[in-house]
Write an enzyme that holds these catalytic residues in place. Structure first.
Site, PDB file in Angstrom:
ATOM      1  N   LYS A 227      18.281  71.557  95.890  1.00  0.00           N
ATOM      2  CA  LYS A 227      19.347  71.341  96.660  1.00  0.00           C
ATOM      3  C   LYS A 227      20.684  71.437  95.468  1.00  0.00           C
ATOM      4  CE  LYS A 227      18.909  66.244  95.748  1.00  0.00           C
ATOM      5  NZ  LYS A 227      17.479  66.324  95.163  1.00  0.00           N
TER       6      LYS A 227
ATOM      7  N   HIS B 127      10.713  60.007  93.822  1.00  0.00           N
ATOM      8  CA  HIS B 127      11.183  58.489  93.816  1.00  0.00           C
ATOM      9  C   HIS B 127      10.393  57.529  94.984  1.00  0.00           C
ATOM     10  CE1 HIS B 127      14.419  60.698  91.735  1.00  0.00           C
ATOM     11  NE2 HIS B 127      14.561  61.594  92.871  1.00  0.00           N
TER      12      HIS B 127
ATOM     13  N   ASN C 194      26.247  64.960  94.140  1.00  0.00           N
ATOM     14  CA  ASN C 194      25.207  64.710  93.051  1.00  0.00           C
ATOM     15  C   ASN C 194      25.410  65.848  92.022  1.00  0.00           C
ATOM     16  OD1 ASN C 194      23.071  62.920  92.197  1.00  0.00           O
ATOM     17  ND2 ASN C 194      21.693  64.620  92.506  1.00  0.00           N
TER      18      ASN C 194
END
Length: 464
Positions: A131, A200, A154
């Protein structure tokens, strides 16, 4: 800066005072809110006081009285493995909880947009791997084409820290699952989903929760157009949920391993990117010699960026020219040196097994520097993908255990990056690639993957 609207004269508490928290506090003040803030670390609390804000622990008894909103930084858990005490207190008292992404989407538009020839648009990119590169590549293509573009989220600047977009301006956001999971509102014009691999999992209560966090961008955001990677079942599922049929142009499917000739599709095979629309090929780009996009995983990123650029009206030849000048991102298949016929590649961002597998598939005759703080799952996919590995040089505090799992691969326990670089330099021959692709987090030896990659680059530079 994007002033936060809707909280004029109200009290807002900010929890976590890193980059996003500090920027959110300033944007809230710019919009007329009264801000109090807290950070669990002493350095963060010192930053709150430097900012001239009242220090208030929202988990303390009575601290949420008269507070209208709690704004939370991405790294703070709000559901799994357990809610932060301040968030639990906010829910108990009926105080809404949001993050800077939700505030951004709620505050971006302005009355001045009605006078613009072309209102600004937002491209939001999420997924497990790629990404950052995809978002940066979209921004690069738009900039090279003369478009007004800002990169944030981010990567790049904080979302509330950008300049108010001008007429025809485009904001490209990279959004992590931590950001998409909590944001109370997301309304991008174009949404991009790259892929999904386990990551995660403790934060999201398993793979299903992790996918659900990514999926919110599309199921609740309602982008006008979606660009979806369909090389995994989750992407195929998501694509199925978003359209009425194969002729629905609201969806562009992208793939790095198979042809897509029905509907609107962009795919890469054997290094060639092809765009098909309504059964006809309408564009193609040779990706094989583009140094900033090596390997099949970067070809998937290129497909997604191409699809976005086409949605925004750019011609294939314009996109191809911009691809040629893309330098790549630091710590992501980054060429840091090439001497004596040996290439030194920094892919420190390969912090999980899947991203390291993709890196191993991008090069031949690899001397592989790997290891670090292990994540969940075994290393067997790495062994299966290591056909081009000549030797592994294993770093990290648990280097010996990591090396033991690399069955069938010659592996030397080096523990430190300095030793690994030294041994690889001694043994590498012309035609070899020395690849840092750790397949593990960095926190056993470094503050973050950037510090790990920088250490590798400094050590390689010192070889001369």
């Amino acid at each position: 800066m994007i002033p936060v609207r809707g909280y004029e004269g109200k009290t807002v508490a900010v929890l976590g005072f890193g980059r996003s928290g500090r920027t959110a506090a300033r944007a809230l003040q710019s919009g007329g809110a009264r801000v109090v803030a807290w950070d669990d670390g002493p350095a963060g609390r010192a930053a709150v006081e430097e900012e001239g804000l009242e220090l208030r622990d929202p988990a303390r008894q009575g601290a949420l009285e008269e507070v209208d909103l709690l704004v939370v930084s991405p790294g703070i858990p709000h559901l799994y493995p357990a809610p932060h005490p301040a968030i639990a207190a906010a829910w108990e008292h009926g105080v809404p909880v949001d993050n800077d992404i939700g505030l951004f989407f709620a505050s971006l538009g302005s009355s001045g947009w009605a006078r613009m020839d072309q209102p600004p648009r937002v491209v939001a990119v999420t997924g497990s791997n790629g990404k950052s590169t995809t978002a940066a590549l979209i921004h690069h293509v738009l900039t090279e084409a003369g478009k007004s573009s800002q990169l944030a989220g981010n990567i790049g600047r904080g979302v509330l820290d950008i300049d108010p977009p001008e007429d025809g301006g485009i904001v490209v956001l990279e959004l992590s699952s931590y950001q998409t999971e909590l944001a109370r509102g997301m309304t991008p014009d174009i949404g991009v989903f790259t892929n999904l691999t386990p990551d995660h999992l403790d934060r999201h209560g398993g793979l299903g929760g992790y996918f659900a966090a990514k999926r919110r961008l599309f199921s609740e955001g309602g982008p006008d157009r979606c660009v979806i990677g369909v090389d995994e079942p989750e992407g195929q599922y998501l694509a199925n949920q978003l359209v009425e049929g194969t002729g629905d142009d609201r969806l562009i499917r992208v793939s790095a391993n198979r042809k897509i000739t029905r509907g609107w599709g962009v795919f890469a095979r054997k290094g060639w990117l092809s765009e098909y629309r309504k059964g006809r090929q309408v564009g193609t780009i040779d990706l094989r010699e583009i140094k900033g996009l090596p390997g099949a995983h970067n070809h998937q990123n290129a497909c997604a960026a191409y699809a976005v650029a086409r949605t925004l009206g750019l011609a294939p030849r314009t996109i191809a020219a911009a691809f040629e000048t893309f330098p790549g991102l630091p710590h992501r298949s980054q060429l840091v040196a090439e001497r004596d016929g040996i290439a030194w590649i920094n892919d420190s961002k390969a912090t999980n097994v899947d991203s390291a597998v993709k890196a191993l598939g991008a090069f031949s005759r690899i001397r592989w520097i790997c290891g670090g703080l292990r994540k969940e799952g075994d290393l067997s996919p790495l062994v299966e993908a290591a056909g081009s590995v000549v030797k592994a040089y294993v770093i990290g505090r648990e280097a010996e255990a990591f090396a033991t799992e690399l069955k069938g691969i010659e592996a030397e326990v080096c523990t430190t990056m300095a030793r690994a670089v030294e041994r690889a330099a001694e043994e590498a021959e012309a035609g070899d690639t020395v690849l840092l692709a750790p397949a593990a987090a960095s926190f056993d030896q470094y503050d973050n993957f950037e510090k790990r990659g920088q250490d590798f680059a400094v050590l390689v530079d010192a070889l001369t």
